[in-house]
Design a protein around this motif. Structure first.
Motif, PDB file in Angstrom:
ATOM      1  N   ASN A 196       0.812  -1.228   0.000  1.00  0.00           N
ATOM      2  CA  ASN A 196       0.000   0.000   0.000  1.00  0.00           C
ATOM      3  C   ASN A 196       0.840   1.272   0.000  1.00  0.00           C
ATOM      4  O   ASN A 196       0.522   2.252   0.681  1.00  0.00           O
ATOM      5  N   CYS A 197       1.931   1.253  -0.751  1.00  0.00           N
ATOM      6  CA  CYS A 197       2.803   2.424  -0.842  1.00  0.00           C
ATOM      7  C   CYS A 197       2.127   3.535  -1.636  1.00  0.00           C
ATOM      8  O   CYS A 197       1.290   3.276  -2.499  1.00  0.00           O
ATOM      9  N   SER A 198       2.508   4.752  -1.349  1.00  0.00           N
ATOM     10  CA  SER A 198       1.967   5.888  -2.091  1.00  0.00           C
ATOM     11  C   SER A 198       2.598   5.943  -3.476  1.00  0.00           C
ATOM     12  O   SER A 198       3.615   5.304  -3.747  1.00  0.00           O
ATOM     13  N   SER A 233       4.199   8.401  -4.736  1.00  0.00           N
ATOM     14  CA  SER A 233       5.526   9.019  -4.672  1.00  0.00           C
ATOM     15  C   SER A 233       6.581   8.002  -4.254  1.00  0.00           C
ATOM     16  O   SER A 233       7.701   8.004  -4.788  1.00  0.00           O
ATOM     17  N   THR A 234       6.224   7.110  -3.331  1.00  0.00           N
ATOM     18  CA  THR A 234       7.160   6.064  -2.909  1.00  0.00           C
ATOM     19  C   THR A 234       7.431   5.106  -4.065  1.00  0.00           C
ATOM     20  O   THR A 234       8.579   4.724  -4.321  1.00  0.00           O
TER      21      THR A 234
END
Length: 315
Positions: free
Chosen positions: A72-74, A76-77
């Motif tokens: 569930n990384c953003s 931007s990540t």
């Protein structure tokens, strides 16, 4: 001194050591080096520690999709991880990974946090000494936290009313205005640095860290007051590059902690971030009529960032 690059063993044939040297030879910032190595290590671990030369586009897509779907990384990540892997394959290994197809992370649009003038005043009322001066400088100049802490005595130019920022974001130099109301306190701070430096010299220390190869080009600069950090650490530490005991600048975590405590004490229900002072600087500089424009300017991505946002990677 965790913003000083550690040395890489001469003649090392380790893959990550060779990658580090390539990053440094291409002039990327140390923070970028740390971030890229972090994601590349994660990529290698994800694929059971296989060497990257045995992996390719399919494995990159699987890893990036995993970041979005399982971790569930953003967005931007995920974009940073993509940049790291494209750098490793395309620029370091000379391998074209082609057009990557993977599950993109959600990209919610968030406005930057901006403190009102009243909130800035409330935050400052709960700060004292050097930390108050640091926060006033960030708000009054738009400096990033890392840029503020990297300031040297010579970077404050009272004659031209400028502050020189060396090696800022993108490893670029620039100038910013010197707030008039902070002049006397900056003079006092420089006086404190001079007294502390004089004592360090008497104690057998006094050599400050110099970037790149300046220590070889200017051997005496390390003990010159002009090169001392404007906000020196309260303790002596060991330089990871040379093992020399010396005084570095204050650690960024100390400033972050003080800002967090001040925001909480002021009863402000907004995230306590040093970077919000930069957003507030831009917004208040343009004035209330142009607040939306200030937010748009601080939020706007560069053309390169926009291209990467569409997951095409650097061309």
């Amino acid at each position: 001194m965790d913003d000083i690059r550690p040395p890489v063993a001469q003649g090392s044939t380790r893959f990550l050591d060779e990658l580090r040297l390539h990053i440094r030879q291409n002039g990327l910032a140390y923070r970028t080096e740390q971030t890229y190595l972090f994601w590349i290590k994660n990529f290698i671990r994800f694929h059971s520690r296989q060497h990257p030369k045995h992996l390719g586009s399919h494995e990159i897509e699987a890893f990036l999709s995993h970041l979005a779907e399982q971790r569930n990384c953003s967005v931007s990540t995920q974009r940073i991880a993509l940049n790291a892997l494209v750098y490793m394959y395309k620029r370091f290994m000379g391998v074209d990974v082609g057009d990557l197809r993977f599950s993109p992370a959600p990209a919610p649009k968030r406005l930057p946090v901006v403190y009102s003038r009243e909130e800035i005043a409330a935050i400052l009322s709960h700060l004292r000494g050097v930390h108050r001066l640091q926060v006033e400088l960030m708000y009054g100049t738009g400096l990033r936290k890392a840029e503020l802490l990297s300031l040297r005595v010579k970077d404050i130019d009272f004659g031209s009313n400028n502050i020189f920022v060396r090696g800022g974001k993108g490893d670029k130099d620039r100038t910013t205005m010197l707030p008039q109301r902070l002049k006397s306190r900056l003079i006092q701070q420089i006086g404190h640095v001079k007294r502390l430096h004089a004592q360090d010299l008497l104690d057998g220390y006094g050599e400050v860290y110099l970037p790149n190869a300046l220590s070889k080009k200017y051997p005496s600069a390390a003990t010159d007051i002009a090169w001392q950090f404007l906000f020196p650490s309260t303790t002596i530490g060991k330089d990871p590059r040379s093992g020399t005991l010396r005084r570095h600048h204050l650690h960024p975590s100390a400033l972050s902690k003080q800002i967090r405590k001040a925001v909480q004490a002021a009863g402000i229900n907004k995230p306590a971030k040093s970077h919000s002072l930069r957003h507030s600087f831009a917004t208040h500089l343009l004035g209330p009529v142009h607040t939306n424009l200030a937010v748009a300017v601080m939020s706007k991505k560069s053309p390169i960032e926009e291209r990467i946002a569409r997951f095409g990677g650097p061309k």
